[in-house]
Design an enzyme around this catalytic site. Structure first.
Site: not given
Ligand code: PLP
Length: 477
Positions: A120
């Site tokens: 993120k």
């Molecule tokens: C947010 C997240 C996901 C999922 O991603 P999306 O964009 O919601 O599909 C998967 N793995 C981790 C570690 C995350 O923080």
């Protein structure tokens, strides 16, 4: 570039307008009026670019209302080896998202080298700089309000800390995060970051955010905004690393690769879908879920059945524990031939607590054109995958990445590269790693004792008015 709504009943807007907003006026999600196509000459030029230059080149197609010299400066400031370097061994920080080879035609793409050790950061760091820039231009301020069960909240706080014109009010459940995740957020001492620990669960925190946002007068007076998964700026920023992964794994512009993506809200893989629509040769988009398999069910059967919140399972890949996938509407818009009337009809059912089934329709007949395949992973699969990778490659992977790899191995074609997106470092999910391997995962030196740092957090009851008062007292509105 103008942005339309998937439900067709909103005026088209520019990038800067949708950047600060959430849903479109009609309740739909924003999408480019048409996807920019990438030419062969552009792909060739990209092969010699740094990550920051690549980011600028791609974003200049989406953010056409930001002057190019400003966008170049923003991307150069965001994508540096200083920001995306946590000192992990054998990693090439200059690449920002380097590939790590597991075996022939099987790679992990490191997306977790940012400040909070999860993918993120790739988008959120850019968002922090974009917000500050757009707000300064407009002479505005924003109070970002959100609820988090872990990764999103910390990524948002590390991206927005110290940014002019931005305050962050982040609600989290008092009990349900790991000690590491709590420490990451609550140890921030920046004056514009406010952590609120709610005496309840994640859903209680989420409900408070919804209640505050539904008070339109309060929302307008205190300029309440969000940086949640549906934010278009985040999706656009994620487009960049798919290009980077493809460039790193190929030498010719017609060479195909597949991507495997651990998925929850469909934000990450939505960017992959857009990249494929832009003309990058992606053969398969391999979608992996955990036990919360609403998306796997759709891609196997054509039925989209959002779960009730009480039916969401608590798993050891918690960032994928979702009841419905908030970005999914963006893909369905393309699947139904970009017809907003069809989308509005389908989501009339979904928003009313229902479901839809495309099996047997003309739309489902086209699903093959989009390259999606899917699978699900369980706690036992996760442990087995973590163990196998450690044994065969001496590498510790996190629980979400393990879900991606498990499903990748079921669907990959061995004649082309498959790139598994690494969405977090194992340090964030220490308990499960110890369960799988009997030892602690590696941590950056700077986070060695993070749990012992002083914490700055306000503990509150599940009380909407108390949260409103807290925001009002601190935002000078
Ligand atoms: C947010 C997240 C996901 C999922 O991603 P999306 O964009 O919601 O599909 C998967 N793995 C981790 C570690 C995350 O923080």
């Amino acid at each position: 570039m103008k942005y339309l709504s998937t439900r067709g009943d909103s005026p088209q807007l520019g990038f800067s307008d949708i950047l600060l907003g959430g849903l479109m006026q009609d309740g739909g999600l924003s999408l480019p009026a048409e996807y920019p196509r990438i030419t062969d000459a552009e792909l060739t030029a990209m092969r010699s670019m740094s990550y920051a230059e690549l980011a600028f080149t791609i974003l200049s197609k989406f953010a056409t209302d930001i002057p190019v010299e400003d966008l170049r400066a923003l991307t150069a400031k965001t994508y540096t080896a200083q920001v995306y370097c946590n000192g992990r061994p054998d990693s090439d920080a200059s690449q920002i998202t380097p590939l790590r080879k597991l075996e022939n035609n099987l790679f992990l793409q490191e997306l977790s080298n940012g400040p909070t050790l999860a993918f993120k950061d790739m988008a959120m760091q850019l968002l922090g700089n974009l917000f500050e820039y757009v707000l300064a231009k407009r002479g505005e301020e924003i109070n970002i309000l959100g609820a988090t069960s872990g990764d999103t909240g910390s990524a948002a706080e590390y991206a927005m800390r110290g940014k002019h014109g931005v305050r962050v009010f982040m609600l989290s459940p008092r009990e349900n995060m790991s000690a590491f995740q709590r420490a990451q957020m609550y140890s921030l001492q920046d004056a514009n970051i406010f952590n609120i620990a709610v005496r309840g669960m994640f859903d209680d925190a989420q409900d408070i955010v919804k209640a505050v946002s539904n008070d339109l007068a309060f929302k307008a007076q205190y300029k309440i905004g969000a940086v949640n998964s549906i934010n278009w700026g985040r999706v656009a920023a994620q487009v960049i690393y798919y290009f980077k992964g493809w460039l790193s794994a190929t030498t010719g512009n017609d060479q195909e690769v597949s991507f495997a993506v651990p998925s929850g809200n469909f934000g990450n893989i939505c960017a992959g879908h857009i990249v494929r629509q832009m003309g990058l040769p992606i053969r398969k988009l391999i979608l992996a879920t955990n036990e919360n398999d609403v998306l796997d069910e759709f891609f196997r059967t054509g039925a989209y059945k959002p779960r009730k919140t009480v039916d969401v399972k608590v798993t050891s890949s918690p960032s994928m524990d979702i009841s419905k996938a908030s970005n999914f509407e963006r893909f369905v818009y393309d699947l139904v031939g970009r017809d907003p009337k069809v989308v509005a009809e389908l989501w009339r059912a979904v928003d009313g607590g229902g479901q839809f089934d495309l099996a047997g329709t003309q739309f489902w007949a086209r699903i093959k054109d989009f390259g999606f395949v899917s699978g699900a992973s369980s706690h036992a699969d996760r442990l087995a995958t973590i163990r196998r990778v450690y044994k065969d490659h001496g590498l510790m992977i996190d629980t979400h990445t393990a879900d991606g790899l498990k499903v990748a191995l079921e669907h990959r074609d061995t004649d082309i590269p498959t790139i598994v997106l690494e969405t977090a470092l194992p340090a964030k999910f220490e308990e499960t790693i110890i369960e799988a391997l009997g030892e602690k995962p590696w941590r950056p030196t700077s986070m060695q004792n993070i749990e012992a740092l002083p914490q700055r957090v306000e503990v509150m009851d599940i009380d909407v008015q108390a949260v409103k008062d807290f925001i009002a007292a601190r935002s000078g509105g």
